[in-house]
Enzyme design. Structure first.
Site, PDB file in Angstrom:
ATOM      1  NE  ARG A  14      -1.304   2.520   2.855  1.00 45.98           N
ATOM      2  CZ  ARG A  14      -0.767   3.639   3.322  1.00 45.98           C
ATOM      3  NH1 ARG A  14      -0.616   4.708   2.538  1.00 45.98           N
ATOM      4  NH2 ARG A  14      -0.314   3.713   4.560  1.00 45.98           N
ATOM      5  CB  CYS A 240       2.253  10.326   1.551  1.00 48.60           C
ATOM      6  SG  CYS A 240       0.625  11.035   1.280  1.00 48.60           S
ATOM      7  CG  ASN A 249       6.862   3.091   4.615  1.00 41.47           C
ATOM      8  OD1 ASN A 249       6.587   3.253   3.430  1.00 41.47           O
ATOM      9  ND2 ASN A 249       6.012   3.323   5.586  1.00 41.47           N
TER      10      ASN A 249
HETATM   11  N1  COA Z   1     -13.430   4.703  -2.932  1.00 38.37           N
HETATM   12  C1  COA Z   1     -13.799   4.933  -4.218  1.00 38.37           C
HETATM   13  N2  COA Z   1     -14.454   6.039  -4.629  1.00 38.37           N
HETATM   14  C2  COA Z   1     -14.726   6.965  -3.697  1.00 38.37           C
HETATM   15  C3  COA Z   1     -14.365   6.797  -2.352  1.00 38.37           C
HETATM   16  C4  COA Z   1     -13.686   5.613  -1.983  1.00 38.37           C
HETATM   17  N3  COA Z   1     -13.309   5.377  -0.721  1.00 38.37           N
HETATM   18  N4  COA Z   1     -14.775   7.872  -1.660  1.00 38.37           N
HETATM   19  C5  COA Z   1     -15.374   8.699  -2.534  1.00 38.37           C
HETATM   20  N5  COA Z   1     -15.344   8.143  -3.762  1.00 38.37           N
HETATM   21  C6  COA Z   1     -15.916   8.698  -5.017  1.00 38.37           C
HETATM   22  C7  COA Z   1     -17.304   9.272  -4.839  1.00 38.37           C
HETATM   23  O1  COA Z   1     -18.275   8.274  -4.955  1.00 38.37           O
HETATM   24  C8  COA Z   1     -17.358  10.261  -5.964  1.00 38.37           C
HETATM   25  O2  COA Z   1     -17.553   9.582  -7.183  1.00 38.37           O
HETATM   26  P1  COA Z   1     -18.371  10.242  -8.393  1.00 38.37           P
HETATM   27  O3  COA Z   1     -17.562  11.432  -8.833  1.00 38.37           O
HETATM   28  O4  COA Z   1     -18.380   9.157  -9.415  1.00 38.37           O
HETATM   29  O5  COA Z   1     -19.691  10.596  -7.841  1.00 38.37           O
HETATM   30  C9  COA Z   1     -15.938  10.815  -5.990  1.00 38.37           C
HETATM   31  O6  COA Z   1     -15.113   9.806  -5.410  1.00 38.37           O
HETATM   32  C10 COA Z   1     -15.808  12.100  -5.206  1.00 38.37           C
HETATM   33  O7  COA Z   1     -16.316  11.875  -3.890  1.00 38.37           O
HETATM   34  P2  COA Z   1     -16.093  12.871  -2.696  1.00 38.37           P
HETATM   35  O8  COA Z   1     -16.768  12.335  -1.491  1.00 38.37           O
HETATM   36  O9  COA Z   1     -16.469  14.275  -3.145  1.00 38.37           O
HETATM   37  O10 COA Z   1     -14.572  12.726  -2.469  1.00 38.37           O
HETATM   38  P3  COA Z   1     -13.373  13.748  -2.732  1.00 38.37           P
HETATM   39  O11 COA Z   1     -13.202  14.012  -4.171  1.00 38.37           O
HETATM   40  O12 COA Z   1     -13.515  14.889  -1.799  1.00 38.37           O
HETATM   41  O13 COA Z   1     -12.143  12.816  -2.242  1.00 38.37           O
HETATM   42  C11 COA Z   1     -11.371  11.025  -0.864  1.00 38.37           C
HETATM   43  C12 COA Z   1     -12.085  12.357  -0.918  1.00 38.37           C
HETATM   44  C13 COA Z   1     -11.115  10.724   0.602  1.00 38.37           C
HETATM   45  C14 COA Z   1     -12.257   9.941  -1.464  1.00 38.37           C
HETATM   46  C15 COA Z   1     -10.038  11.115  -1.674  1.00 38.37           C
HETATM   47  O14 COA Z   1      -9.375  12.297  -1.348  1.00 38.37           O
HETATM   48  C16 COA Z   1      -9.147   9.940  -1.436  1.00 38.37           C
HETATM   49  O15 COA Z   1      -9.461   8.821  -1.812  1.00 38.37           O
HETATM   50  N6  COA Z   1      -7.981  10.162  -0.815  1.00 38.37           N
HETATM   51  C17 COA Z   1      -7.062   9.097  -0.505  1.00 38.37           C
HETATM   52  C18 COA Z   1      -5.694   9.650  -0.376  1.00 38.37           C
HETATM   53  C19 COA Z   1      -4.696   8.574  -0.090  1.00 38.37           C
HETATM   54  O16 COA Z   1      -4.863   7.402  -0.371  1.00 38.37           O
HETATM   55  N7  COA Z   1      -3.565   9.014   0.484  1.00 38.37           N
HETATM   56  C20 COA Z   1      -2.487   8.140   0.785  1.00 38.37           C
HETATM   57  C21 COA Z   1      -2.730   7.293   1.964  1.00 38.37           C
HETATM   58  S1  COA Z   1      -2.606   8.161   3.481  1.00 38.37           S
HETATM   59 ZN    ZN Z   2       3.526   6.163   5.363  1.00 37.96          ZN
END
Ligand code: COA
Ligand code: ZN
Length: 306
Positions: A14, A240, A249
């Site tokens: 991951r 990240c 890491n």
């Molecule tokens: N898995 C898949 N799709 C997701 C989701 C998830 N966990 N959470 C939200 N979505 C989808 C929504 O359904 C929406 O889809 P649509 O455009 O088809 O309707 C879209 O993503 C936007 O949703 P929203 O709630 O507005 O999310 P956002 O755009 O504000 O993003 C996160 C928020 C949390 C989903 C996003 O920033 C993210 O996945 N971040 C992860 C970062 C990461 O992995 N960092 C490294 C590890 S620490």
């Molecule tokens: Zn980390």
């Protein structure tokens, strides 16, 4: 839990693969996890159920988890989920353990999960509660717990308050994360001391990045403070995409050697780890691992030639 046993969670599939330009097919990720399990790694963070638009490398999360459950059924396999949608997807794919990620600063939450600190805290609480109700084991990362790339040094009191909220929500393991690898051992000792009355040692894990070469020293400071749960990544891959300057890491093999030479057990076999690492190298197309693995390989060559 014996006090001379370290429980290492390898996060390379991951934290490691989320940041690579090479996209591995799901079957290769599953094989990497299988090799880690075969090497004796007791716990692996196998993928994340995040937005595929945010992290395209993790778009195959359901396929990866399903493959891992089939190929390494005895492994403690955890997945990262940023919200309820991620948890729902993870449960549908068969997850039995999930980790939420809460950054200690306003800006880091915005950059990572597009939420304010307060919203992120509430979302993590509801996600932990829902996961517990569904019978999953849970972890909560407190990311940038020492220093944030946008806001600088983080106060212990902020981390403490977030830990309290996560524990009240029912989380079983708190993961204190130095996301950008900025801490030094003295800060680790101090933060763990400040958390001691609030987060039981048995529920405390640490997650160090080795950006400036202090990863192993920080791990040792945590071990000396009594922590026995440590995240690491095979070959030290990681970082990240939303935290500028975050390097890999602390390497799993570094902790395995550190433990062995310090009279602690990890259950992880160095040769098995080397096999997993060479498999990852074959996909990423570059040598992985730091000095510990180079030393181990040299020793093996010498033994073969003798
Ligand atoms: N898995 C898949 N799709 C997701 C989701 C998830 N966990 N959470 C939200 N979505 C989808 C929504 O359904 C929406 O889809 P649509 O455009 O088809 O309707 C879209 O993503 C936007 O949703 P929203 O709630 O507005 O999310 P956002 O755009 O504000 O993003 C996160 C928020 C949390 C989903 C996003 O920033 C993210 O996945 N971040 C992860 C970062 C990461 O992995 N960092 C490294 C590890 S620490
Ligand atoms: Zn980390």
């Amino acid at each position: 839990m014996s006090t001379d046993t370290l429980i290492i969670t390898d996060v390379s599939p991951r934290d490691g693969l989320q940041n690579q330009s090479v996209l591995l097919p799901a079957a290769a990720k599953v094989e990497l996890v299988r090799l880690l399990a075969a090497a004796g790694v007791p716990s692996v963070e196998v993928t994340s159920f995040v937005s595929p638009a945010a992290v395209p490398q993790m778009a195959d999360a359901a396929e990866v988890l399903a493959g891992v459950l089939k190929m390494a059924p005895l492994l403690r396999a955890s997945v990262l989920v940023p919200n309820l949608k991620g948890l729902t997807r993870a449960i549908a794919a068969g997850a039995s353990e999930a980790a939420v990620v809460l950054s200690a600063t306003e800006t880091m939450n915005q950059r990572n999960i597009n939420m304010s600190l307060e919203v992120a805290t509430a979302v993590c609480e509801e996600t932990v509660q829902a996961a517990r109700q569904a019978g999953l084991a849970t972890r909560a990362y407190i990311a940038v717990a020492f220093e944030c790339p946008f806001e600088g040094l983080v106060e212990s009191s902020v981390v403490l308050a977030l830990c309290e909220r996560m524990l009240a929500a029912g989380v079983q393991e708190i993961v204190i994360a130095d996301t950008i690898g900025a801490a030094v051992p003295r800060q680790v000792t101090r933060l763990l001391h400040d958390l001691a009355g609030t987060v039981p040692l048995g529920q405390t894990a640490v997650h160090f990045h080795d950006t400036r070469g202090f990863g192993v020293a920080n791990a040792w400071a945590a071990i000396e403070a009594g922590v026995r749960r440590l995240d690491a990544s095979a070959g030290g891959i990681g970082g990240c995409p939303f935290a500028p300057g975050a390097a890999g890491n602390v390497a799993t093999e570094d902790l395995v050697l550190l433990a062995r030479k310090s009279g602690l057990h990890t259950g992880i076999d160095m040769d098995g780890l080397r096999v997993a690492l060479e498999y990852a190298e074959s996909w990423l197309g570059r040598p992985l691992g730091g000095r510990t693995m180079a030393w181990h390989r040299r020793k093996q060559r010498e033994a073969a030639e003798a």
